[in-house]
Motif scaffolding. Structure first.
Motif, mmCIF file in Angstrom:
data_model
loop_
_atom_site.group_PDB
_atom_site.id
_atom_site.type_symbol
_atom_site.label_atom_id
_atom_site.label_comp_id
_atom_site.label_asym_id
_atom_site.label_seq_id
_atom_site.Cartn_x
_atom_site.Cartn_y
_atom_site.Cartn_z
ATOM 1 N N ALA A 60 0.985 -0.973 0.136
ATOM 2 C CA ALA A 60 -0.111 0.035 0.041
ATOM 3 C C ALA A 60 0.844 1.358 -0.084
ATOM 4 O O ALA A 60 0.647 2.320 -0.710
ATOM 5 N N PHE A 61 2.091 1.160 0.896
ATOM 6 C CA PHE A 61 2.836 2.405 0.790
ATOM 7 C C PHE A 61 3.435 2.435 -0.572
ATOM 8 O O PHE A 61 3.643 3.442 -1.132
ATOM 9 N N ALA A 62 3.779 1.380 -1.318
ATOM 10 C CA ALA A 62 4.511 1.254 -2.519
ATOM 11 C C ALA A 62 3.365 1.853 -3.638
ATOM 12 O O ALA A 62 3.814 2.866 -4.444
ATOM 13 N N ALA A 63 2.250 1.588 -3.344
ATOM 14 C CA ALA A 63 1.070 2.235 -4.336
ATOM 15 C C ALA A 63 1.003 3.751 -3.922
ATOM 16 O O ALA A 63 0.441 4.282 -5.053
ATOM 17 N N ALA A 64 1.251 4.018 -3.137
ATOM 18 C CA ALA A 64 1.298 5.720 -2.671
ATOM 19 C C ALA A 64 2.626 6.379 -2.948
ATOM 20 O O ALA A 64 2.702 7.343 -2.510
ATOM 21 N N ASP A 65 3.460 5.518 -3.861
ATOM 22 C CA ASP A 65 4.580 5.930 -4.288
ATOM 23 C C ASP A 65 5.617 6.595 -2.686
ATOM 24 O O ASP A 65 6.278 7.445 -2.839
ATOM 25 N N THR A 66 5.629 5.481 -2.020
ATOM 26 C CA THR A 66 6.242 6.001 -0.677
ATOM 27 C C THR A 66 7.199 4.989 -0.044
ATOM 28 O O THR A 66 6.580 3.708 -0.147
ATOM 29 N N ASP A 67 8.366 5.106 0.282
ATOM 30 C CA ASP A 67 9.429 4.148 0.672
ATOM 31 C C ASP A 67 9.409 4.388 2.218
ATOM 32 O O ASP A 67 8.865 5.033 2.691
ATOM 33 N N GLU A 147 -1.048 2.555 10.013
ATOM 34 C CA GLU A 147 -2.036 2.945 9.412
ATOM 35 C C GLU A 147 -2.204 4.338 9.053
ATOM 36 O O GLU A 147 -2.634 5.065 8.023
ATOM 37 N N ALA A 148 -2.086 4.928 10.340
ATOM 38 C CA ALA A 148 -2.275 6.470 10.167
ATOM 39 C C ALA A 148 -1.164 7.391 9.473
ATOM 40 O O ALA A 148 -1.584 8.054 8.625
#
Length: 157
Positions: A60-67, A147-148
């Motif tokens: 989910a983080f990857a989908a949000a372009d977040t490492d 999650e937050a």
């Protein structure tokens, strides 16, 4: 005593030894969002729960372009064991000299059973694509935290 960088401030640059050898630096995440979380000690109950929670949301983080990058003062060897034991799929930075921990304001005086000592305050920062701090979570409580942070990452452009 230093404190977490302010929202809107440039994240302090760093370069740390990391699990598996090599280094990890802020510049490695240029143009991407980064969850930078600090934890007191690898393979302790709270730190394990937090790492597993972030790892479980990795897609989910990857989908949000977040490492994701976890940092503690543990030696690289301890980080390697921690990562392998829990099959963590993100880098763990090692700062035994505590220079980066101090720059980020998480190396603080703590007290337990009436005695004071220095240690890492569990905290998380969300750094935007522009290298600026977009969100901070000081004195993190593990339950529901990942999650937050994910929700904030999804809302950040």
């Amino acid at each position: 005593m230093s404190k977490l960088p302010e929202v809107g401030q440039k994240a302090p640059p760093f370069s740390l030894a990391r699990d598996g050898g090599g280094t990890v630096a802020l510049k490695d995440f240029k143009g991407r969002k980064l969850v930078l979380y600090f934890y007191p000690k690898a393979d302790t109950p709270g730190c394990t729960k937090e790492a597993i929670a972030f790892n479980g949301l990795k897609a989910a983080f990857a989908a949000a372009d977040t490492d994701i990058l976890g940092v503690s003062a543990d030696a690289v060897k301890a980080q390697d064991k921690f990562k392998t034991k829990y099959d963590l799929d993100f880098p763990l930075g090692s700062d035994p000299e505590k220079a980066m921990l101090e720059a980020y304001g998480v190396w603080v005086e703590k007290s337990m059973y009436g005695k004071t000592h220095m240690g890492i305050e569990r905290a998380t920062l969300l750094i935007g694509r522009d290298g600026k701090v977009a969100h901070t979570w000081p004195k993190v409580k593990v339950e529901g935290h990942a999650e937050a942070v994910l929700k904030a990452a999804q809302e950040l452009a």
